[in-house]
Design a protein around this motif. Structure first.
Motif, PDB file in Angstrom:
ATOM      1  N   MET A 116      -6.327  -3.978  -6.072  1.00  0.00           N
ATOM      2  CA  MET A 116      -5.089  -5.188  -5.879  1.00  0.00           C
ATOM      3  C   MET A 116      -4.537  -5.441  -6.708  1.00  0.00           C
ATOM      4  SD  MET A 116      -7.037  -7.391  -2.755  1.00  0.00           S
ATOM      5  CE  MET A 116      -5.540  -7.349  -2.046  1.00  0.00           C
ATOM      6  N   ASP A 117      -3.024  -5.322  -6.500  1.00  0.00           N
ATOM      7  CA  ASP A 117      -2.185  -5.518  -7.524  1.00  0.00           C
ATOM      8  C   ASP A 117      -2.556  -6.991  -7.369  1.00  0.00           C
ATOM      9  OD1 ASP A 117       0.098  -6.412  -8.701  1.00  0.00           O
ATOM     10  OD2 ASP A 117       1.322  -5.876  -6.954  1.00  0.00           O
ATOM     11  N   PRO A 118      -2.498  -8.190  -8.549  1.00  0.00           N
ATOM     12  CA  PRO A 118      -2.631  -9.375  -8.393  1.00  0.00           C
ATOM     13  C   PRO A 118      -1.457 -10.171  -7.432  1.00  0.00           C
ATOM     14  CG  PRO A 118      -3.634  -8.943 -10.445  1.00  0.00           C
ATOM     15  CD  PRO A 118      -2.710  -7.628  -9.931  1.00  0.00           C
ATOM     16  N   ASP A 119      -0.448  -9.855  -7.740  1.00  0.00           N
ATOM     17  CA  ASP A 119       0.337 -10.449  -6.908  1.00  0.00           C
ATOM     18  C   ASP A 119       1.109 -10.451  -5.084  1.00  0.00           C
ATOM     19  OD1 ASP A 119       2.727  -9.499  -9.854  1.00  0.00           O
ATOM     20  OD2 ASP A 119       1.341 -10.842  -9.350  1.00  0.00           O
ATOM     21  N   LEU A 120      -0.658  -8.972  -4.749  1.00  0.00           N
ATOM     22  CA  LEU A 120      -0.137  -9.114  -3.077  1.00  0.00           C
ATOM     23  C   LEU A 120      -0.868 -10.248  -2.426  1.00  0.00           C
ATOM     24  CD1 LEU A 120       0.182  -6.554  -1.271  1.00  0.00           C
ATOM     25  CD2 LEU A 120      -1.871  -5.697  -1.525  1.00  0.00           C
ATOM     26  N   LYS A 121       0.124 -10.784  -1.460  1.00  0.00           N
ATOM     27  CA  LYS A 121      -0.664 -11.828  -0.973  1.00  0.00           C
ATOM     28  C   LYS A 121      -1.570 -11.859   0.518  1.00  0.00           C
ATOM     29  CE  LYS A 121       1.864 -14.079  -3.580  1.00  0.00           C
ATOM     30  NZ  LYS A 121       1.900 -13.846  -4.602  1.00  0.00           N
ATOM     31  N   GLU A 122      -1.515 -10.280   0.935  1.00  0.00           N
ATOM     32  CA  GLU A 122      -2.321 -10.702   2.403  1.00  0.00           C
ATOM     33  C   GLU A 122      -3.415  -9.995   2.021  1.00  0.00           C
ATOM     34  OE1 GLU A 122       2.356  -9.103   2.363  1.00  0.00           O
ATOM     35  OE2 GLU A 122       0.459  -8.865   1.271  1.00  0.00           O
ATOM     36  N   ASP A 123      -4.413  -9.852   2.626  1.00  0.00           N
ATOM     37  CA  ASP A 123      -5.823  -9.547   2.744  1.00  0.00           C
ATOM     38  C   ASP A 123      -5.743  -7.265   2.930  1.00  0.00           C
ATOM     39  OD1 ASP A 123      -7.216 -11.780   4.674  1.00  0.00           O
ATOM     40  OD2 ASP A 123      -6.975 -11.294   2.640  1.00  0.00           O
ATOM     41  N   LEU A 124      -6.665  -6.758   1.890  1.00  0.00           N
ATOM     42  CA  LEU A 124      -5.983  -5.432   1.740  1.00  0.00           C
ATOM     43  C   LEU A 124      -7.260  -4.971   2.950  1.00  0.00           C
ATOM     44  CD1 LEU A 124      -6.400  -3.661  -0.001  1.00  0.00           C
ATOM     45  CD2 LEU A 124      -8.474  -3.541  -0.588  1.00  0.00           C
ATOM     46  N   GLU A 125      -6.533  -4.350   4.085  1.00  0.00           N
ATOM     47  CA  GLU A 125      -7.277  -3.472   5.384  1.00  0.00           C
ATOM     48  C   GLU A 125      -7.424  -1.959   4.684  1.00  0.00           C
ATOM     49  OE1 GLU A 125      -3.614  -5.724   7.522  1.00  0.00           O
ATOM     50  OE2 GLU A 125      -4.765  -3.160   8.925  1.00  0.00           O
ATOM     51  N   ILE A 126      -8.801  -1.410   4.320  1.00  0.00           N
ATOM     52  CA  ILE A 126      -9.462  -0.524   4.560  1.00  0.00           C
ATOM     53  C   ILE A 126      -9.870  -0.160   5.188  1.00  0.00           C
ATOM     54  CG2 ILE A 126      -8.905  -0.185   2.089  1.00  0.00           C
ATOM     55  CD1 ILE A 126     -11.373  -0.503   2.297  1.00  0.00           C
ATOM     56  N   PRO A 127     -10.308   1.746   5.341  1.00  0.00           N
ATOM     57  CA  PRO A 127     -11.453   2.016   7.228  1.00  0.00           C
ATOM     58  C   PRO A 127     -12.747   1.949   6.592  1.00  0.00           C
ATOM     59  CG  PRO A 127      -9.934   3.690   6.016  1.00  0.00           C
ATOM     60  CD  PRO A 127      -9.499   2.746   5.348  1.00  0.00           C
ATOM     61  N   GLU A 128     -13.428   2.477   7.555  1.00  0.00           N
ATOM     62  CA  GLU A 128     -15.058   2.525   7.562  1.00  0.00           C
ATOM     63  C   GLU A 128     -15.045   3.457   6.932  1.00  0.00           C
ATOM     64  OE1 GLU A 128     -16.331  -1.419   8.514  1.00  0.00           O
ATOM     65  OE2 GLU A 128     -17.075   0.205   8.844  1.00  0.00           O
ATOM     66  N   GLY A 129     -16.885   3.754   5.742  1.00  0.00           N
ATOM     67  CA  GLY A 129     -17.275   4.681   6.355  1.00  0.00           C
ATOM     68  C   GLY A 129     -16.719   5.746   4.599  1.00  0.00           C
ATOM     69  N   PHE A 130     -16.116   4.887   3.456  1.00  0.00           N
ATOM     70  CA  PHE A 130     -15.824   4.847   2.734  1.00  0.00           C
ATOM     71  C   PHE A 130     -17.243   4.025   1.443  1.00  0.00           C
ATOM     72  CE2 PHE A 130     -12.127   7.824   2.458  1.00  0.00           C
ATOM     73  CZ  PHE A 130     -12.466   8.030   3.676  1.00  0.00           C
TER      74      PHE A 130
END
Lengths: 359, 351
Positions: free
Chosen positions: B41-55
């Motif tokens: 994650m870009d350290p400057d990113l404030k929001e939480d990461l959203e990724i789908p299941e299954g990876f």
């Protein structure tokens, strides 16, 4: 791709000659008629001069057989190959036009993936009329093609490019393989249409094929000597490649560009691999010396014209390759003879002078 | 030619400059789900990461970066956060794309499997010493042409594979602004080796490399003062790539360019980017003569040694003209230090 509003490619019909070597017949011209008819043809008839080669009606042409070559060049005709398509370079010498397109008599009109017939000549003209970019590789290939451009990071100072001296086209169907590869893969056909033109970077050599080739005669003509091949010579099928290595070294020195890729033609005839092997045999070994020679060749700064570059190269050939085989001595002499003949038939004018080349 | 490498030899590394990667990963699922994925994650990113299941995925955040690299001066913000992924990967091959790239379709309408193509590029020889006019001779249906010296037909190991982009090509801001509507729709069915000594702009948008051979040579070093979150506001990858190319040339490794394509989605306004001071253009002009003249000691046989040598020459020859070069040189040295400390240890830092 969506249509564009770019100007139509000029025909250049009074500035371009089509040079065709032949020993058989010119039937293939019928298929090319829609594309070639506006142009002047120079037919170089190899082999038996008493044979009559019929040119299809409607074409404007001049035809030279061996007797003509001997008559026009006198003793210097010794540098023109006999019983080999290398004789085509005589056509380059006698042409009075700025551009040359040369094609083999077993090459037909190809189709692009959409099924449309490819006007090879038009693509060659496009390639020659827009700049080359030998000093920095563009990952989107020819940036001057419609729909392309220079990518991020490409230095702006290099975006003007340099004049294009050579447009090297490719072949669908029978690929231009050497004899050993032909023997191993007799059925392989080139079916991949690669939609690109690219400039071969400065300092990089390539194997030039004379089957589908165009060049700016004023920029590089004298370097397009196709060597001593065929009858009485120990080697064959190295004519175009020899010219290509000389041309590339000289283009690199003079700051000119060499492009390869589109257009495609359809190569119909597979030559006999055993015959080819016999012709190429010595070349396969000699090449291991020839390539390092060209890779290391440096032309002095005072070689500012193609002729001067070529004469200098011939000296280096004699000096460094002469010891590989006496053939190279003869070839070096023939290279000089060629330039003498070229200059006699094409008296030097201002157009032969080029600015100081980059060493 | 078969390239039988195991799935566990590959890491997919994606720098998340956007927090919602749901549609990105879902689009890539058919291609990526077999592989381990590193998302940084870009350290400057404030929001939480959203990724789908299954990876099979490991996510690294700012705090992970801080923990692993400690007090290193290396800046991992923006696009450069991907290099952290390269640093912590333990796989032989890395495939890395920007988070705005979707799968492309080839001329037959099939989805391009970029991993398969990049791996094919990396596991077949490159041919940098002589140009083959039928392009990559190791592709099915192709070969070396007449006149290609036999002694050069074994080729060399390919260390870097540079893919391309349909739709939004990787143009700089002036070009994209000038040709606002231009989209790259030409699928060129070729891979070719970029010849030795030829310079090229290596775009980071879609690349793959042999981490063992050139990992140290891809680094975050060249940071524009106003570097932004759009590719045409950066040249860090171009700088790193040009270094990597001359290093590959020295080490006798190959660099290929061409397939595979990704589909790069629309983002940003090039004209807005033009309003920012755009030093990248000016700086690129200076570097060309430098790269033409870079020399390495014969004794430098590993990428990390070459990077250190280059850094010295960058400082000496370019440092005077702009402080960005001095900072780049320092960053390159620091990167090698980091690589040796973190990049080569056997323990995998937890994500």
């Amino acid at each position: 791709m969506a249509g564009t509003t770019t100007a139509a490619t000029p025909l250049l019909k009074d500035e371009l000659d089509i040079v065709i070597p032949t020993i058989r017949n010119l039937d293939f011209l019928e298929m090319w008629r829609p594309f070639f008819e506006p142009y002047h043809l120079i037919i170089v008839q190899d082999g038996d001069p008493s044979k009559v080669i019929k040119v299809p009606d409607g074409f404007d042409y001049e035809l030279y057989n061996r007797n003509d070559i001997n008559r026009i060049m006198g003793p210097r005709s010794s540098c023109i190959s006999f019983k080999d398509s290398a004789c085509r370079c005589f056509g380059y010498m006698v042409s009075k036009k700025k551009y040359i397109f040369t094609i083999d008599d077993d090459c037909f009109v190809a189709k692009d993936p959409s099924g449309k017939q490819i006007n090879a000549l038009e693509q060659h003209i496009k390639n020659l009329l827009c700049p080359s970019t030998p000093f920095f590789f563009n990952t989107l290939y020819d940036p001057f093609r419609e729909g392309a451009d220079f990518v991020r990071g490409y230095p702006f100072s290099l975006r003007e490019g340099v004049p294009t001296a050579v447009s090297h086209g490719l072949w669908l169907n029978i690929p231009d393989y050497d004899a050993p590869t032909q023997l191993v893969k007799p059925l392989e056909r080139n079916q991949r249409y690669v939609d690109m033109v690219l400039t071969i970077p400065k300092g990089t050599l390539f194997p030039m094929c004379g089957m589908n080739l165009a060049f700016d005669r004023e920029l590089i003509g004298p370097a397009m000597y196709f060597g001593l091949m065929g009858d009485g010579q120990p080697i064959g099928r190295y004519d175009d490649m020899w010219a290509g290595w000389c041309v590339k070294v000289i283009c690199d020195h003079l700051g000119l560009g060499v492009k390869t890729g589109l257009p495609y033609i359809w190569h119909s005839k597979a030559s006999n691999p055993f015959v080819n092997l016999r012709k190429e045999y010595k070349g396969i070994f000699w090449q291991e010396e020839i390539i390092p020679f060209f890779q290391a060749a440096v032309l002095p700064k005072d070689c500012t014209t193609v002729q001067k570059c070529y004469i200098e190269l011939s000296k280096q050939v004699k000096d460094k390759l002469g010891k590989v085989d006496p053939y190279f001595d003869k070839l070096a002499d023939a290279m000089v003879t060629w330039i003498e003949a070229w200059d006699e038939l094409n008296p030097a004018g201002a157009s032969d002078q080029l600015p100081n080349g980059k060493a | 030619m078969s390239h039988s490498i195991k799935d566990d030899e590959v890491d997919i590394v994606i720098a998340a400059l956007h927090s919602d990667l749901t549609s990105l990963l879902n689009e890539w699922r058919p291609v990526f789900s077999r592989f381990h994925i590193i998302i940084v994650m870009d350290p400057d990113l404030k929001e939480d990461l959203e990724i789908p299941e299954g990876f099979n995925v490991d996510v690294f955040t700012k705090s992970d970066i801080d923990r692993v690299v400690g007090s290193s001066s290396t800046i991992f913000s923006g696009y450069s956060c991907r290099y952290f992924g390269f640093l912590v990967s333990r796989k032989k091959y890395i495939v890395s794309i920007d988070d705005d790239c979707m799968p492309a379709k080839d001329n037959q309408g099939f989805i391009v499997d970029i991993v398969a193509q990049h791996i094919a590029n990396l596991t077949t020889p490159a041919t940098p010493f002589f140009f083959n006019t039928l392009y990559d001779p190791f592709r099915k249906g192709a070969d070396f042409v007449r006149g290609y010296p036999f002694s050069l037909r074994t080729g060399v190991t390919c260390a870097l594979s540079c893919g391309l982009w349909l739709n939004l090509a990787d143009y700089d801001a002036p070009t994209q602004a000038l040709k606002g509507g231009q989209r790259n729709s030409r699928y060129v069915d070729a891979v070719l080796t970029v010849p030795a000594r030829a310079m090229m702009p290596v775009s980071g948008i879609n690349i793959a490399f042999n981490r063992e051979l050139v990992g140290p040579a891809l680094f975050p070093a060249f940071r524009l003062a106003k570097e932004g979150k759009l590719r045409w506001e950066t040249v860090e990858d171009i700088w790193s790539g040009m270094c990597a190319k001359v290093i590959c040339d020295h080490l006798g490794l190959g660099v290929k360019s061409g397939l595979p394509y990704v589909w790069r989605t629309e983002r940003g306004n090039a004209i807005d980017s033009l309003k920012k001071e755009w030093e990248g253009v000016k700086l690129m002009e200076e570097v060309v003569p430098f790269f033409e003249s870079v020399r390495f000691n014969r004794a430098s046989v590993k990428a990390e040694d070459c990077v250190v040598e280059m850094a010295k020459q960058v400082k000496e020859q370019l440092g005077q003209s702009d402080p960005v070069f001095t900072r780049a040189a320092d960053a390159m040295v620091e990167w090698v230090r980091l690589w040796k400390a973190v990049g080569t240890s056997s323990a995998v830092p937890e994500g």
